[in-house]
Design a protein around this motif. Structure first.
Motif, PDB file in Angstrom:
ATOM      1  N   ASN A 125       0.857  -1.197  -0.143  1.00 20.56           N
ATOM      2  CA  ASN A 125      -0.053  -0.096  -0.037  1.00 20.56           C
ATOM      3  C   ASN A 125       0.928   1.351   0.076  1.00 20.56           C
ATOM      4  O   ASN A 125       1.983   1.236   0.289  1.00 20.56           O
ATOM      5  N   CYS A 127       1.814   3.224  -2.427  1.00 17.76           N
ATOM      6  CA  CYS A 127       2.881   3.315  -3.529  1.00 17.76           C
ATOM      7  C   CYS A 127       3.067   4.523  -4.137  1.00 17.76           C
ATOM      8  O   CYS A 127       3.968   5.010  -4.530  1.00 17.76           O
ATOM      9  N   ASP A 128       2.020   5.242  -4.013  1.00 16.07           N
ATOM     10  CA  ASP A 128       2.043   6.732  -4.711  1.00 16.07           C
ATOM     11  C   ASP A 128       2.994   7.686  -3.622  1.00 16.07           C
ATOM     12  O   ASP A 128       3.181   8.719  -4.064  1.00 16.07           O
ATOM     13  N   ARG A 133      10.440   5.629  -7.643  1.00 17.22           N
ATOM     14  CA  ARG A 133       9.744   4.534  -8.143  1.00 17.22           C
ATOM     15  C   ARG A 133      10.710   3.135  -8.591  1.00 17.22           C
ATOM     16  O   ARG A 133      10.373   2.160  -8.541  1.00 17.22           O
ATOM     17  N   LEU A 155      -0.240  -0.837  -4.730  1.00 13.76           N
ATOM     18  CA  LEU A 155      -1.637  -0.359  -4.843  1.00 13.76           C
ATOM     19  C   LEU A 155      -1.446   1.154  -3.958  1.00 13.76           C
ATOM     20  O   LEU A 155      -0.452   1.256  -3.186  1.00 13.76           O
ATOM     21  N   ALA A 156      -2.461   1.907  -4.307  1.00 13.70           N
ATOM     22  CA  ALA A 156      -2.604   2.935  -3.275  1.00 13.70           C
ATOM     23  C   ALA A 156      -4.207   3.240  -2.937  1.00 13.70           C
ATOM     24  O   ALA A 156      -5.095   3.458  -3.864  1.00 13.70           O
ATOM     25  N   THR A 159      -6.355   6.377  -3.186  1.00 10.08           N
ATOM     26  CA  THR A 159      -6.508   6.930  -4.346  1.00 10.08           C
ATOM     27  C   THR A 159      -7.309   6.044  -5.472  1.00 10.08           C
ATOM     28  O   THR A 159      -7.815   6.383  -6.622  1.00 10.08           O
ATOM     29  N   HIS A 161      -5.809   3.486  -6.689  1.00  8.23           N
ATOM     30  CA  HIS A 161      -4.753   2.717  -7.672  1.00  8.23           C
ATOM     31  C   HIS A 161      -4.914   1.325  -7.533  1.00  8.23           C
ATOM     32  O   HIS A 161      -4.293   0.779  -6.556  1.00  8.23           O
ATOM     33  N   ASN A 162      -5.127   0.677  -8.547  1.00 10.23           N
ATOM     34  CA  ASN A 162      -4.880  -0.937  -8.617  1.00 10.23           C
ATOM     35  C   ASN A 162      -5.768  -1.738  -7.766  1.00 10.23           C
ATOM     36  O   ASN A 162      -5.818  -2.899  -7.549  1.00 10.23           O
ATOM     37  N   THR A 165      -7.652  -4.666  -9.556  1.00 11.32           N
ATOM     38  CA  THR A 165      -6.736  -5.612  -9.639  1.00 11.32           C
ATOM     39  C   THR A 165      -6.980  -6.387  -8.488  1.00 11.32           C
ATOM     40  O   THR A 165      -7.043  -7.928  -8.589  1.00 11.32           O
TER      41      THR A 165
END
Length: 296
Positions: A125, A127-128, A133, A155-156, A159, A161-162, A165
């Motif tokens: 978690n 990762c943003d 990166r 993922l984030a 936000t 993100h992912n 998935t």
């Protein structure tokens, strides 16, 4: 209910050290708040079950307390026991860590998963928030060498993100079987329990580091009278000084906690809410195993 042959259903445990985003993940998946969140560790004490039914798949998510290396207090021991118990009977495990961090408490969770035979998905978690990166891939490779994870997903949660998935990956590991809950049910927890958790969330958010986590909430009244839901909440603290901290100058802090909790309750219960709060000292409850049982 959907037919057995065409449906998948299973339990999914969300585990990790305190404050990696487990409750936020569950709330995001369910698209509503059923698990309280705070930057403060020890926010989630109970096993919270969130149910999401999509098409022919029913996900039964279990948000667990963060595993603690400090087991001196009965409260911490009880929280760790909850995690261990949950892991005995699930179909998929989501192991959450954050960014490029893997510390002693993360290691403790990994050890708790050592004998788990079901698929374990590693979720990285926040990762943003990683500035460089290029450091992420070597970190993933290092973690993947520790255990054969079924999936590794950066993922984030905040936000989104992912997130899709994550849900797609979980779905493919769930066993075929009938749904365990009605398709419109979101949690197996009672409304009284959710009301208590919403009050406790507001306390932890309001007070930050001013108050140790030895605070609990009991709902003494929960009745619908006409168009208004009447809720009486009793806030239990360990010491007299903590009571005054929660009440605040001329009761202002307690009013703020109550107003914020009431607004969330009206949204959660789709009703006008009349909320009354009291604070009571119950010394030593966080160290008392029997008291803990009565507060669950």
């Amino acid at each position: 209910m959907a037919e057995h042959e065409d449906t998948r259903c299973g339990f999914v445990a969300i585990v990790g050290r305190p404050n990696v985003g487990k409750s936020t993940l569950l709330n995001h998946i369910l698209e509503q708040k059923i698990s309280i969140t705070s930057r403060k560790p020890q926010t989630t004490r109970h096993r919270i079950t969130g149910i999401k039914t999509e098409g022919n798949t029913q996900f039964v998510y279990v948000d667990t307390p963060g595993l603690h290396s400090n087991q001196k207090k009965a409260l911490n021991r009880a929280m760790n026991a909850t995690v261990t118990e949950v892991l005995k009977d699930v179909d998929v495990v989501l192991f959450m860590v954050e960014r490029l961090i893997f510390n002693e408490e993360d290691e403790m969770v990994l050890q708790a998963l050592e004998h788990i035979k079901v698929p374990v998905l590693l979720l990285i978690n926040k990762c943003d928030q990683i500035e460089n990166r290029e450091r992420l891939l070597p970190h993933i490779q290092k973690l993947a060498a520790r255990r054969q994870f079924s999936e590794v997903i950066p993922l984030a949660v905040l936000t989104g993100h992912n997130m899709s998935t994550v849900e797609d990956c979980v779905a493919k590991y769930l066993p075929a079987g009938p749904f365990m809950f009605p398709e419109d049910q979101v949690t197996d927890r009672s409304s009284r329990f959710l009301a208590a958790e919403l009050i406790r969330e507001k306390i932890t958010r309001q007070l930050g580091d001013e108050l140790p986590y030895e605070v609990s909430v009991e709902i003494e009244k929960f009745t619908q009278e006409g168009a208004v839901l009447h809720i009486h909440g009793l806030i239990l603290v360990d010491k007299a000084g903590q009571k005054q901290i929660i009440i605040g100058h001329q009761g202002e802090r307690l009013k703020t906690i109550g107003k914020s909790a009431r607004l969330d309750m009206e949204n959660a219960f789709d009703s006008k809410v009349m909320l009354n709060l009291w604070v009571k000292v119950k010394s030593g409850w966080a160290d008392d195993e029997r008291a803990l049982q009565s507060l669950n």
